[in-house]
Every structure is written in structure tokens, then in C-alpha cells.
Design a protein around this motif. Structure first.
Motif, short mmCIF file in Angstrom:
data_model
loop_
_atom_site.label_atom_id
_atom_site.label_comp_id
_atom_site.label_asym_id
_atom_site.label_seq_id
_atom_site.Cartn_x
_atom_site.Cartn_y
_atom_site.Cartn_z
N MET A 130 0.83 -1.20 0.00
CA MET A 130 0.00 0.00 0.00
C MET A 130 0.87 1.26 0.00
N GLU A 131 1.87 1.27 0.86
CA GLU A 131 2.72 2.45 0.94
C GLU A 131 3.51 2.67 -0.35
N ALA A 132 3.84 1.58 -1.05
CA ALA A 132 4.53 1.71 -2.32
C ALA A 132 3.67 2.42 -3.35
N ILE A 133 2.38 2.08 -3.40
CA ILE A 133 1.52 2.74 -4.37
C ILE A 133 1.24 4.18 -3.96
N PHE A 134 1.17 4.46 -2.66
CA PHE A 134 1.01 5.83 -2.22
C PHE A 134 2.21 6.68 -2.65
#
Length: 241
Positions: A130-134
Motif C-alpha cells: 500500500m505504501e509503495a503505491i502511495f
């Protein structure tokens, strides 16, 4: 600072506190565990157990990401994914599914899923994804942004103006780099290689001259450019104004 309506505050996203996650999964036990875990990590997470509830919640409040199952929702999971993608084309959607067939995964990606994670899964790995896509979304938004609010003042990098006052091309390009990283140190060597295409003593002196020019524009409106020794420059609010 203008940002996409789907992603309200990227600084908050990286701190988790304002990141809103909607879980759509008919498995109440798993959804509850996942929701509670995400909340314990500082996220705002809510869960629903049907497609109808999911669509209602998506229309009723802003969300940063959807985590959904493909089955047990009262509607075909693929139809729900298609409907979410139609209504909210920029919304990140992760599939968390017990279906592990290659065909299921390919179909989900074809319909617009951003990731597909099979159950059981590591919750820590889910958070990393999730943090990667953010991060990718934040980088895209920052690179696209051309107009910035500096307090009550407007910097328009397209027209190269600061509250209507014209800036030189080099001043505008330099201020754009600083605005895109407001409050953070921008590496001096990155500035030189990006704007001057050369990194040497001569271009470093030229950079210093333009920094001083910009300070003359920014100080009257309450902003300052701080030189961080051996590192670079940082745009900050000048608390002395």
C-alpha cells in the motif's frame, strides 16, 4: 497546495493518521482482524460485508484505497471491481482473494485492479505494498503540479510569476524544485545537474546568485530559503516575518 480529490493529504498518508481504508469482504472474521490490525498501525480502516454496502460507503466519504474480496459479497466480485473503477477511476484497489488461479488474477488486473494478493497473506507485506503505491501516486501528483500556494500568495511555474510578478526562467525552475519539496532539503548537486546540466564551482556560484534573487522575492511574503551546509537548500516559512 492543490492535490487530487482522491488523495487529500500525502504527508498524512506517510504518517498513516489520515489514510482511510475501506475493506469489502464477506468474511467477517478476517475483515475484523485486518481492520483492527490496520487501526493498530495508525490507519483509519472501516469494513463492510457486501457489494451494496461497499458502493454506498464509497459514494458517501473520501477513501484512499479499497481492499476487496472477489466472492461472498452478494454481487459478482468482478462486477463490483468494474463498477468501482467506473465510478472512481483513480482509486487504488487491491484484491485480497482466496482465489489463486492465474485466470482470476489476470481478469482482475484487466478490470483495473492495482494489486492482487492471495489469502492467507502477510499483513506487514500488505502495508508495504500500500505504501509503495502511495509513494508512486505522490510522485505523480508532485511532478504534475504547476501552481503552488505560498501562504496567501501564488506561484505559477507555467507563467513564471509569483503573485503576478515575473520571474526569470531559471528563477522559476529553481523555485519549482523547492516548492515540490517544501520543508525538505533539495540536494545542491541534484539542482545543478537538473537545471544547469553541469556541477562545478562556476555553476555552484551561479546557483548561489539565483538563490539570493529568490530570497528577495520570497522574504516579503513570509518565506525563506535556508542553506543547509554540505547538502543543499530548503524552502520554509519565515517565522520572523
Amino acid at each position: 497546495m492543490h492535490i487530487s480529490k482522491y488523495f487529500r493529504n500525502f504527508a498524512a498518508i506517510f504518517g498513516n493518521m489520515s489514510t482511510r481504508i475501506l475493506i469489502i469482504d464477506g468474511d467477517i472474521s478476517l475483515s475484523t482482524v485486518l481492520r483492527d490490525y490496520l487501526v493498530s498501525r495508525g490507519y483509519q480502516a472501516s469494513m463492510v460485508t457486501s457489494s451494496r454496502e461497499g458502493l454506498e460507503r464509497l459514494q458517501g466519504a473520501p477513501w484512499d484505497i479499497v481492499l476487496m474480496e472477489l466472492q461472498g459479497l452478494g454481487m459478482n466480485g468482478y462486477e463490483l471491481l468494474k463498477e468501482i473503477r467506473h465510478r472512481l477511476p483513480k482509486m487504488p484497489v487491491f484484491i485480497l482473494s482466496s482465489r489463486s488461479d492465474r485466470e482470476d488474477q489476470m481478469r482482475a488486473f484487466e478490470l483495473g485492479a492495482d494489486d492482487y494478493i492471495t489469502k492467507p497473506f502477510s499483513m506487514d507485506l500488505l502495508i508495504c505494498r500500500m505504501e509503495a503505491i502511495f509513494r508512486r501516486i505522490r510522485a505523480y501528483e508532485e511532478n504534475r503540479q504547476k501552481v503552488f500556494q505560498l501562504g496567501t500568495h501564488t506561484f505559477d511555474s507555467v507563467h513564471q510569476t509569483l503573485d503576478g510578478a515575473h520571474l526569470s526562467s531559471r528563477e522559476s525552475d529553481l523555485l519549482l524544485m523547492l516548492c515540490r519539496n517544501e520543508g525538505e532539503v533539495v540536494d545542491k548537486h541534484k539542482i545543478l545537474s537538473t537545471l544547469w546540466k553541469e556541477d562545478n564551482a562556476f555553476t555552484a556560484r551561479s546557483l548561489g546568485v539565483y538563490i539570493n534573487h529568490l530570497r528577495g522575492h520570497l522574504r516579503p511574503i513570509g518565506y525563506e530559503i535556508i542553506a543547509v551546509r554540505y547538502k543543499g537548500y530548503k524552502l520554509v516559512t519565515d517565522v520572523t516575518v
